[in-house]
Design an enzyme around this catalytic site. Structure first.
Site, PDB file in Angstrom:
ATOM      1  N   TYR A 171       2.563   1.546   7.911  1.00  0.00           N
ATOM      2  CA  TYR A 171       4.086  -0.025   7.039  1.00  0.00           C
ATOM      3  C   TYR A 171       4.983  -0.505   7.816  1.00  0.00           C
ATOM      4  O   TYR A 171       4.885  -2.014   7.705  1.00  0.00           O
ATOM      5  CB  TYR A 171       4.482   1.395   6.439  1.00  0.00           C
ATOM      6  CG  TYR A 171       5.332   0.981   5.524  1.00  0.00           C
ATOM      7  CD1 TYR A 171       5.220  -0.035   4.129  1.00  0.00           C
ATOM      8  CD2 TYR A 171       6.993   0.167   5.760  1.00  0.00           C
ATOM      9  CE1 TYR A 171       6.052  -0.327   3.190  1.00  0.00           C
ATOM     10  CE2 TYR A 171       7.942  -0.183   4.817  1.00  0.00           C
ATOM     11  CZ  TYR A 171       7.965  -0.514   3.911  1.00  0.00           C
ATOM     12  OH  TYR A 171       8.048  -1.538   3.173  1.00  0.00           O
ATOM     13  N   LEU A 219       1.114  -1.290  -0.143  1.00  0.00           N
ATOM     14  CA  LEU A 219      -0.007   0.205   0.277  1.00  0.00           C
ATOM     15  C   LEU A 219       1.010   1.040   0.116  1.00  0.00           C
ATOM     16  O   LEU A 219       1.750   1.211   0.516  1.00  0.00           O
ATOM     17  CB  LEU A 219      -0.671  -0.054   1.855  1.00  0.00           C
ATOM     18  CG  LEU A 219      -2.488   1.083   1.604  1.00  0.00           C
ATOM     19  CD1 LEU A 219      -3.068   0.702   0.606  1.00  0.00           C
ATOM     20  CD2 LEU A 219      -2.460   0.488   2.815  1.00  0.00           C
TER      21      LEU A 219
END
Ligand code: NAG
Length: 300
Positions: free
Chosen positions: A183, A122
């Site tokens: 992340y 992403l």
């Protein structure tokens, strides 16, 4: 503690010998010839370079990403480069139903699967975390959960081929950096899940290798855009990075590092963790665990 001291040297030597041995195995491009490979996140960046290397090696590839237009170009280029076959299936890894169906469809296209390269991620801006819970959830879904779903869907084919899974992670999945909490969480999760799975495969004699790929900053458009003006470390070339991922996976290494400095792998390799994992394995009653596995298990 006395136990640790007594065995420390022996264990360290075993690990050193192991590293020496695995470093000595030689990669040959022919290893990939005719192999059936899935590459995710392959419309650009590292994934696209992986697909191009595989094509040059004469592999069958099925690539995926969201952008159909970009994938069409990647497939056309793969065929020019010499891929045994090349197909694309476009879709979003936020959609777990797509992830599952994608693997089945890719398997049908190639007539099996030898290597699953999980590379998509992403896009994340570098920013302090101030409560963006949706972003955490989405990062875990795309960067972690879909990796698990894809692997589960691929397992029957990979067990049959005694194949390999490449899990593309990051130095940020081993140590923390400010500004990328969601992340980092998803990359740490990959280590926790897939390293556990690898040890279970060993106990269950499931011959599917799992290679956790620890990458530093790579010069992809996306990474450069995200870090521009904020993170000043050097970026390594994506073409070489892609090749190293294929090599590490084909050689069935537990972990591969592509981090710019040759010292980083030794620092991040974490011998303390390996020794603890080795010692804790001795604390299990494996007979009981394995007989339960026969009752309830599906991969035994
Ligand atoms: C596991 O699979 C690899 C690749 O097919 C093969 O080279 C190796 O001999 C296998 N190991 C075992 C124990 O079957």
């Amino acid at each position: 503690m006395a136990f640790l001291k007594k065995y420390l040297l022996t264990i360290l030597m075993v690990f050193l010998a192991y590293y020496y041995y695995s470093a000595n195995e030689k990669f040959r491009p022919e290893m990939l010839q005719g192999k059936k490979v899935i590459v995710t996140g392959a419309s650009k960046g590292i994934g696209r370079e992986i697909a191009y290397h595989l094509a040059k090696m004469g592999a069958h590839v099925v690539v995926t990403a969201r952008s159909k237009e970009a994938l069409q170009k990647v497939v056309a280029r793969c065929l020019e480069l010499g891929a045994a076959s090349a197909h694309y299936i476009a879709g979003s890894m936020e959609d777990m139903t797509f992830a599952e169906e994608f693997v089945a469809e890719a398997g049908n296209l190639m007539g099996g699967l030898d290597m699953l390269i999980l590379n998509h991620v992403l896009y994340n801006r570098l920013t302090f975390f101030h409560g963006e819970i949706d972003n955490v959830r989405k990062s875990m879904e795309v960067n972690f959960h879909s990796f698990v779903v894809l692997s589960v869907a691929a397992m029957p084919m990979l067990m049959q081929s005694q194949g390999s899974i490449a899990v593309v992670s990051s130095v940020a999945g081993k140590i923390t950096y400010p500004l990328i909490a969601p992340y980092s969480a998803s990359k740490f999760a990959l280590d926790g899940f897939f390293s556990t799975l690898r040890s279970e495969f060993l106990v269950n004699k499931v011959n599917v290798s799992i290679t956790l790929c620890i990458l530093g900053l790579i010069d992809t458009e996306t990474a450069i855009k995200a870090t521009s003006g904020i993170y000043l470390g050097p970026a390594s070339p994506k073409e070489e990075c892609a090749l190293e991922i294929i090599k590490g996976t084909a050689l069935r290494q537990d972990e591969m590092y592509y981090v710019g400095s040759r010292w980083v792998p030794y620092l991040l390799g974490n011998p303390g963790r390996k020794i603890m994992e080795f010692l804790s394995a001795a604390e299990y009653n494996w007979d009981n665990v394995l007989s339960n596995e026969k009752l309830y298990g599906r991969w035994a």
